[in-house]
Design a protein around this motif. Structure first.
Motif, PDB file in Angstrom:
ATOM      1  N   PRO A   1     -72.270  36.935  67.031  1.00 16.63           N
ATOM      2  CA  PRO A   1     -72.676  37.222  68.515  1.00 16.63           C
ATOM      3  C   PRO A   1     -73.278  36.043  69.219  1.00 16.63           C
ATOM      4  CG  PRO A   1     -74.353  37.619  66.784  1.00 16.63           C
ATOM      5  CD  PRO A   1     -73.455  37.172  65.830  1.00 16.63           C
ATOM      6  N   GLN A   2     -72.865  36.286  70.600  1.00 16.90           N
ATOM      7  CA  GLN A   2     -73.336  35.102  71.492  1.00 16.90           C
ATOM      8  C   GLN A   2     -74.923  35.415  71.728  1.00 16.90           C
ATOM      9  OE1 GLN A   2     -70.476  34.122  74.333  1.00 16.90           O
ATOM     10  NE2 GLN A   2     -68.821  34.625  73.250  1.00 16.90           N
ATOM     11  N   ARG A   3     -75.274  34.525  72.645  1.00 18.24           N
ATOM     12  CA  ARG A   3     -76.715  34.786  73.292  1.00 18.24           C
ATOM     13  C   ARG A   3     -76.807  34.845  74.524  1.00 18.24           C
ATOM     14  NH1 ARG A   3     -80.848  35.441  69.045  1.00 18.24           N
ATOM     15  NH2 ARG A   3     -79.818  34.412  67.164  1.00 18.24           N
ATOM     16  N   SER A   4     -77.663  35.794  75.105  1.00 20.60           N
ATOM     17  CA  SER A   4     -78.027  35.816  76.442  1.00 20.60           C
ATOM     18  C   SER A   4     -78.656  34.743  77.131  1.00 20.60           C
ATOM     19  CB  SER A   4     -78.583  36.990  76.806  1.00 20.60           C
ATOM     20  OG  SER A   4     -79.894  37.093  76.262  1.00 20.60           O
ATOM     21  N   PRO A   5     -78.692  34.438  78.194  1.00 21.09           N
ATOM     22  CA  PRO A   5     -79.611  33.312  78.815  1.00 21.09           C
ATOM     23  C   PRO A   5     -81.128  33.367  78.407  1.00 21.09           C
ATOM     24  CG  PRO A   5     -78.364  34.314  80.469  1.00 21.09           C
ATOM     25  CD  PRO A   5     -77.979  35.169  79.385  1.00 21.09           C
ATOM     26  N   GLY A   6     -81.594  34.660  77.981  1.00 22.39           N
ATOM     27  CA  GLY A   6     -82.702  34.986  77.320  1.00 22.39           C
ATOM     28  C   GLY A   6     -82.881  34.924  75.913  1.00 22.39           C
ATOM     29  N   GLY A   7     -81.824  34.455  75.188  1.00 19.55           N
ATOM     30  CA  GLY A   7     -81.978  34.067  73.826  1.00 19.55           C
ATOM     31  C   GLY A   7     -81.536  35.318  72.847  1.00 19.55           C
ATOM     32  N   HIS A   8     -81.394  36.737  73.569  1.00 18.72           N
ATOM     33  CA  HIS A   8     -81.066  37.943  72.891  1.00 18.72           C
ATOM     34  C   HIS A   8     -79.241  37.847  72.413  1.00 18.72           C
ATOM     35  CE1 HIS A   8     -84.926  39.321  74.084  1.00 18.72           C
ATOM     36  NE2 HIS A   8     -84.446  39.058  75.316  1.00 18.72           N
ATOM     37  N   ARG A   9     -79.082  38.403  71.314  1.00 22.21           N
ATOM     38  CA  ARG A   9     -77.839  38.711  70.466  1.00 22.21           C
ATOM     39  C   ARG A   9     -76.965  39.562  71.585  1.00 22.21           C
ATOM     40  NH1 ARG A   9     -80.597  38.055  65.778  1.00 22.21           N
ATOM     41  NH2 ARG A   9     -79.342  36.838  64.056  1.00 22.21           N
ATOM     42  N   LEU A  10     -75.639  39.205  71.797  1.00 25.11           N
ATOM     43  CA  LEU A  10     -74.915  40.025  72.565  1.00 25.11           C
ATOM     44  C   LEU A  10     -73.602  40.422  71.824  1.00 25.11           C
ATOM     45  CD1 LEU A  10     -75.130  38.455  76.263  1.00 25.11           C
ATOM     46  CD2 LEU A  10     -76.234  40.517  75.296  1.00 25.11           C
ATOM     47  N   TYR A  11     -73.051  41.147  71.836  1.00 21.28           N
ATOM     48  CA  TYR A  11     -71.931  41.908  70.878  1.00 21.28           C
ATOM     49  C   TYR A  11     -71.032  42.441  71.995  1.00 21.28           C
ATOM     50  CZ  TYR A  11     -75.281  41.563  67.167  1.00 21.28           C
ATOM     51  OH  TYR A  11     -76.352  41.094  66.161  1.00 21.28           O
ATOM     52  N   SER A  12     -69.546  42.278  71.244  1.00 24.84           N
ATOM     53  CA  SER A  12     -68.290  42.880  72.166  1.00 24.84           C
ATOM     54  C   SER A  12     -67.915  44.203  71.566  1.00 24.84           C
ATOM     55  CB  SER A  12     -67.350  41.860  71.798  1.00 24.84           C
ATOM     56  OG  SER A  12     -66.742  42.068  70.586  1.00 24.84           O
ATOM     57  N   GLU A  13     -67.426  44.943  72.368  1.00 19.38           N
ATOM     58  CA  GLU A  13     -66.815  46.192  71.976  1.00 19.38           C
ATOM     59  C   GLU A  13     -66.131  46.126  70.628  1.00 19.38           C
ATOM     60  OE1 GLU A  13     -63.713  49.998  73.924  1.00 19.38           O
ATOM     61  OE2 GLU A  13     -64.711  48.249  74.959  1.00 19.38           O
ATOM     62  N   HIS A  14     -65.381  45.257  70.382  1.00 24.08           N
ATOM     63  CA  HIS A  14     -64.413  44.951  69.192  1.00 24.08           C
ATOM     64  C   HIS A  14     -65.661  44.917  68.228  1.00 24.08           C
ATOM     65  CE1 HIS A  14     -62.583  42.499  66.046  1.00 24.08           C
ATOM     66  NE2 HIS A  14     -61.504  43.191  66.272  1.00 24.08           N
ATOM     67  N   ASP A  15     -66.789  44.138  68.125  1.00 19.23           N
ATOM     68  CA  ASP A  15     -67.578  44.215  67.171  1.00 19.23           C
ATOM     69  C   ASP A  15     -67.998  45.355  66.818  1.00 19.23           C
ATOM     70  OD1 ASP A  15     -67.432  41.192  67.125  1.00 19.23           O
ATOM     71  OD2 ASP A  15     -69.192  41.139  68.536  1.00 19.23           O
ATOM     72  N   ILE A  16     -68.520  46.456  67.915  1.00 17.47           N
ATOM     73  CA  ILE A  16     -68.903  47.785  67.493  1.00 17.47           C
ATOM     74  C   ILE A  16     -67.960  48.402  66.759  1.00 17.47           C
ATOM     75  CG2 ILE A  16     -69.931  49.766  68.498  1.00 17.47           C
ATOM     76  CD1 ILE A  16     -70.972  48.005  70.628  1.00 17.47           C
ATOM     77  N   THR A  17     -66.643  48.316  67.045  1.00 15.95           N
ATOM     78  CA  THR A  17     -65.522  49.134  66.478  1.00 15.95           C
ATOM     79  C   THR A  17     -65.323  48.674  65.055  1.00 15.95           C
ATOM     80  OG1 THR A  17     -64.413  49.470  68.839  1.00 15.95           O
ATOM     81  CG2 THR A  17     -62.815  49.575  66.536  1.00 15.95           C
ATOM     82  N   MET A  18     -65.445  47.556  64.813  1.00 16.53           N
ATOM     83  CA  MET A  18     -65.465  46.738  63.356  1.00 16.53           C
ATOM     84  C   MET A  18     -66.634  47.420  62.666  1.00 16.53           C
ATOM     85  SD  MET A  18     -65.210  42.942  61.912  1.00 16.53           S
ATOM     86  CE  MET A  18     -66.524  42.496  63.001  1.00 16.53           C
ATOM     87  N   LEU A  19     -67.719  47.408  63.001  1.00 20.08           N
ATOM     88  CA  LEU A  19     -68.881  47.850  62.256  1.00 20.08           C
ATOM     89  C   LEU A  19     -68.860  49.365  62.059  1.00 20.08           C
ATOM     90  CD1 LEU A  19     -71.770  46.121  64.443  1.00 20.08           C
ATOM     91  CD2 LEU A  19     -71.076  45.458  62.110  1.00 20.08           C
ATOM     92  N   LYS A  20     -68.238  50.058  62.992  1.00 18.10           N
ATOM     93  CA  LYS A  20     -67.853  51.586  62.811  1.00 18.10           C
ATOM     94  C   LYS A  20     -66.933  51.822  61.478  1.00 18.10           C
ATOM     95  CE  LYS A  20     -69.269  53.612  67.233  1.00 18.10           C
ATOM     96  NZ  LYS A  20     -68.711  54.267  68.442  1.00 18.10           N
ATOM     97  N   TRP A  21     -66.065  50.766  61.647  1.00 14.56           N
ATOM     98  CA  TRP A  21     -64.930  50.833  60.674  1.00 14.56           C
ATOM     99  C   TRP A  21     -65.581  50.572  59.211  1.00 14.56           C
ATOM    100  CZ3 TRP A  21     -62.356  47.928  57.097  1.00 14.56           C
ATOM    101  CH2 TRP A  21     -61.239  48.432  56.750  1.00 14.56           C
ATOM    102  N   LEU A  22     -66.210  49.534  59.173  1.00  7.12           N
ATOM    103  CA  LEU A  22     -67.141  49.251  57.995  1.00  7.12           C
ATOM    104  C   LEU A  22     -67.813  50.431  57.556  1.00  7.12           C
ATOM    105  CD1 LEU A  22     -67.924  45.541  58.577  1.00  7.12           C
ATOM    106  CD2 LEU A  22     -66.171  46.459  57.227  1.00  7.12           C
ATOM    107  N   VAL A  23     -68.611  50.749  58.303  1.00  9.70           N
ATOM    108  CA  VAL A  23     -69.543  52.027  57.767  1.00  9.70           C
ATOM    109  C   VAL A  23     -68.347  53.431  57.404  1.00  9.70           C
ATOM    110  CG1 VAL A  23     -71.160  53.856  58.843  1.00  9.70           C
ATOM    111  CG2 VAL A  23     -71.321  51.356  59.489  1.00  9.70           C
ATOM    112  N   ALA A  24     -67.554  53.486  57.964  1.00 13.46           N
ATOM    113  CA  ALA A  24     -66.811  54.748  57.691  1.00 13.46           C
ATOM    114  C   ALA A  24     -66.127  54.319  56.007  1.00 13.46           C
ATOM    115  CB  ALA A  24     -65.431  54.831  58.763  1.00 13.46           C
ATOM    116  N   ARG A  25     -65.483  53.117  55.788  1.00 10.73           N
ATOM    117  CA  ARG A  25     -65.018  52.691  54.485  1.00 10.73           C
ATOM    118  C   ARG A  25     -66.357  52.972  53.219  1.00 10.73           C
ATOM    119  NH1 ARG A  25     -61.901  53.019  57.954  1.00 10.73           N
ATOM    120  NH2 ARG A  25     -61.915  54.988  57.054  1.00 10.73           N
ATOM    121  N   GLN A  26     -67.344  52.600  53.786  1.00 11.62           N
ATOM    122  CA  GLN A  26     -68.403  52.827  53.137  1.00 11.62           C
ATOM    123  C   GLN A  26     -68.750  54.352  52.659  1.00 11.62           C
ATOM    124  OE1 GLN A  26     -71.969  50.811  54.779  1.00 11.62           O
ATOM    125  NE2 GLN A  26     -72.441  49.830  52.886  1.00 11.62           N
ATOM    126  N   ASN A  27     -68.625  55.199  53.728  1.00 15.47           N
ATOM    127  CA  ASN A  27     -68.790  56.640  53.535  1.00 15.47           C
ATOM    128  C   ASN A  27     -67.639  57.156  52.751  1.00 15.47           C
ATOM    129  OD1 ASN A  27     -71.151  56.669  55.121  1.00 15.47           O
ATOM    130  ND2 ASN A  27     -70.041  57.109  56.910  1.00 15.47           N
TER     131      ASN A  27
END
Length: 430
Positions: A36-62
Motif C-alpha cells: 500500500p502507498q501512503r497518503s500525505p497524512g501517512g495513512h495506508r491507501l489500497y487499490s481496487e485490485h488490492d481489494i479484489t485480490m484480498l476477496k479472492w484469497l478469503v474465498a479460497r480460504q473459505n
C-alpha cells in the motif's frame, strides 16, 4: 489501469473484505502481496485490485485452503500468465449486490433440513465472501444453530437434522480456526467449557474471533472436567480462561469452574445464552461477563488484560440452600424412584419419564447451587414443553410435578422446604 490506483483507506478495505486490521497487516508482512502507498497524512491507501485480490484469497480460504497455499496459488497463476479471477472466480452474488445475511441464513437452514451439504457449503462461502467473519458467525451460524434448536424443541426438526447442521457449522469453524493467522499478541488464552456443557459451538466461535484479532487461543472444547484442568493451567499458564454456559445447570458448573480458576490466581471471563436470558445470573459467577455482542468481545478481552481487576465476589449460599442441596444430592435417586411409582398408571412411556426426571433433577440442583430456587421459573416453560413433546400433555405434566412434590415430601421432609414451596403451585397428585 484505474483499478490499480490507490484510493481506498484501511477502513474501506476492512469493510469490503471482512478482514481485521491485524490480519491484513500480517498478510502484508508475511507474503508481500500488498504494497500500500501512503497518503500525505501517512495513512495506508489500497487499490481496487488490492481489494479484489484480498476477496479472492478469503474465498479460497473459505473453500479450505490455508492462506499460504492460497497465496501460492495466486502467484503460480500469475506466473503462468493466467488470470486468477477467471480461473477461480469470486462467489457470485445476487444481481442487487445486497445479499443479506438473514436471507443466506434461511437458505442455509433450508439446505441443512434436506441434508444438502453442497448447497449449505456454498451458502457459507458466499456469506464469508461478503461479510466480516464476526457477522457471519453471529448472524448466520449462531442464529442458524439456534433455529434448529427451536425447531427440535417444537417438533418441526429431528435431532438428526439438528446434528447435521451443527456438524457442518462446527466443521466450518474448525477449519477457519485452524487457518487463522498466527498470534500477534503476547500471552495465551485458554478456552474450555465447564463440566457437563456439551454445546461448545459458541466457545469455538468466540475463540476464532479472538484468533482473528491476534490472540493465542488454546481451545479445549466441551465438557472439560475440573480434575483435569489443573495440569493444563500449569502447562499453558494462560492470562485468561474463557468459558460459556447455555443452560441453568451448566451455569452452576461454570460457577464451580470460576472458583477453581480463581484459586489458581487466573482470571475467568464468560458468556453464553443463559446469561443473556437471565442477566441476574452474572451476579452468581466469580468472573467477568463478556457481554451479549460477539463483535464487542475482543475489546472486552483487551480491556481485561490491559487493566486487570479482581472478579466480583458472589454471595455465599445461605445455610438453608446449602443444607437443601446436600440432602437433595443424597436422596435424588429415591425421589425419582418414587415419582416413577406414582406415575405408573398414567401410561407415560418409561423412557420419557426417565428423561423428565434427569432433566428436572439437573435444574433443581442448579437452582439450589446458584442460590435461588426461583431460577426454576425460567426453565419451567422449557421443561413443560419438553415433557409435552415426549408425550406428556399439559394436564399430565401437572400431575408429574405434583408427584415430584409428593416424593420430595416423603424423602426430604422439612429439609426439602425450598423445593416444596416452589412445587406447591402444581397442587397435589392425590
Amino acid at each position: 489501469m484505474d483499478g490499480y490506483h490507490p484510493t481506498y483507506n484501511l477502513k474501506a478495505v476492512i469493510r469490503e473484505t471482512g478482514l481485521t486490521p491485524a490480519t491484513l497487516r500480517a498478510w502484508e508482512r508475511r507474503y508481500g502481496l500488498l504494497k500500500p502507498q501512503r497518503s500525505p497524512g501517512g495513512h495506508r491507501l489500497y487499490s481496487e485490485h488490492d481489494i479484489t485480490m484480498l476477496k479472492w484469497l478469503v474465498a479460497r480460504q473459505n473453500e479450505g485452503l490455508s492462506i499460504s497455499h492460497a497465496v501460492e496459488l495466486w502467484r503460480n497463476l500469475e506466473a503462468s500468465h493466467q488470470d486468477p479471477l477467471q480461473q477461480f472466480a469470486l462467489p457470485q452474488l445476487a444481481a442487487s449486490g445486497d445479499v443479506k445475511l438473514d436471507s443466506l441464513r434461511a437458505s442455509w437452514v433450508k439446505a441443512c433440513l434436506v441434508y444438502d451439504e453442497t448447497t449449505a457449503e456454498q451458502v457459507l462461502n458466499q456469506a464469508f465472501a461478503i461479510a466480516a467473519p464476526e457477522a457471519v458467525c453471529a448472524e448466520l451460524l449462531q442464529k442458524g444453530i439456534a433455529e434448529f434448536g427451536e425447531r427440535w424443541y417444537a417438533g418441526t426438526a429431528t435431532v438428526q437434522q439438528e446434528h447435521f447442521a451443527s456438524a457442518l457449522a462446527m466443521r466450518k469453524l474448525n477449519a477457519l480456526f485452524a487457518a487463522a493467522p498466527h498470534p500477534t499478541r503476547t500471552g495465551r488464552l485458554l478456552a474450555a467449557c465447564p463440566p457437563g456443557e456439551e454445546h461448545d459451538f459458541s466457545l469455538l466461535m468466540l475463540s476464532y474471533v479472538l484468533r482473528l484479532h491476534g490472540w493465542d487461543v488454546i481451545y479445549l472444547g466441551a465438557n472439560v472436567p475440573l480434575a483435569r484442568l489443573d495440569g493444563t493451567l500449569q502447562q499453558t499458564t494462560p492470562r485468561l480462561v474463557l468459558s460459556v454456559a447455555q443452560t441453568l445447570h451448566s451455569a452452576a458448573a461454570l460457577s464451580e469452574m470460576a472458583d477453581y480458576v480463581n484459586a489458581q490466581s487466573i482470571t475467568l471471563a464468560y458468556g453464553g445464552g443463559i446469561f443473556n436470558q437471565l442477566p441476574a445470573l452474572t451476579g452468581r459467577i466469580a468472573g467477568h461477563f463478556l457481554g451479549t455482542e460477539l463483535s464487542a468481545v475482543p475489546q472486552v478481552v483487551e480491556h481485561l488484560l490491559t487493566y486487570p481487576d479482581a472478579p466480583q465476589r458472589p454471595l455465599p449460599l445461605s445455610e438453608a440452600y446449602t443444607r437443601t442441596l446436600a440432602h437433595f444430592k443424597e436422596k435424588e435417586s429415591l425421589i425419582t424412584s418414587t415419582v416413577a411409582a406414582l406415575m405408573r398408571n398414567t401410561y407415560i412411556d418409561p423412557r420419557h419419564l426417565q428423561e423428565a426426571n434427569e432433566q428436572f433433577g439437573r435444574y433443581i440442583y442448579a437452582a439450589l447451587a446458584l442460590g435461588d430456587i426461583q431460577y426454576l421459573d425460567h426453565s419451567l416453560a422449557w421443561l413443560s414443553g419438553l415433557l409435552e413433546n415426549n408425550g406428556l400433555l399439559p394436564s399430565l405434566a401437572n400431575t408429574y410435578y405434583a408427584a415430584y412434590r409428593q416424593a420430595v415430601q416423603t424423602h426430604l421432609g422439612q429439609h426439602g422446604e425450598l423445593i416444596l414451596d416452589w412445587l406447591a403451585q402444581f397442587g397435589s397428585s392425590s
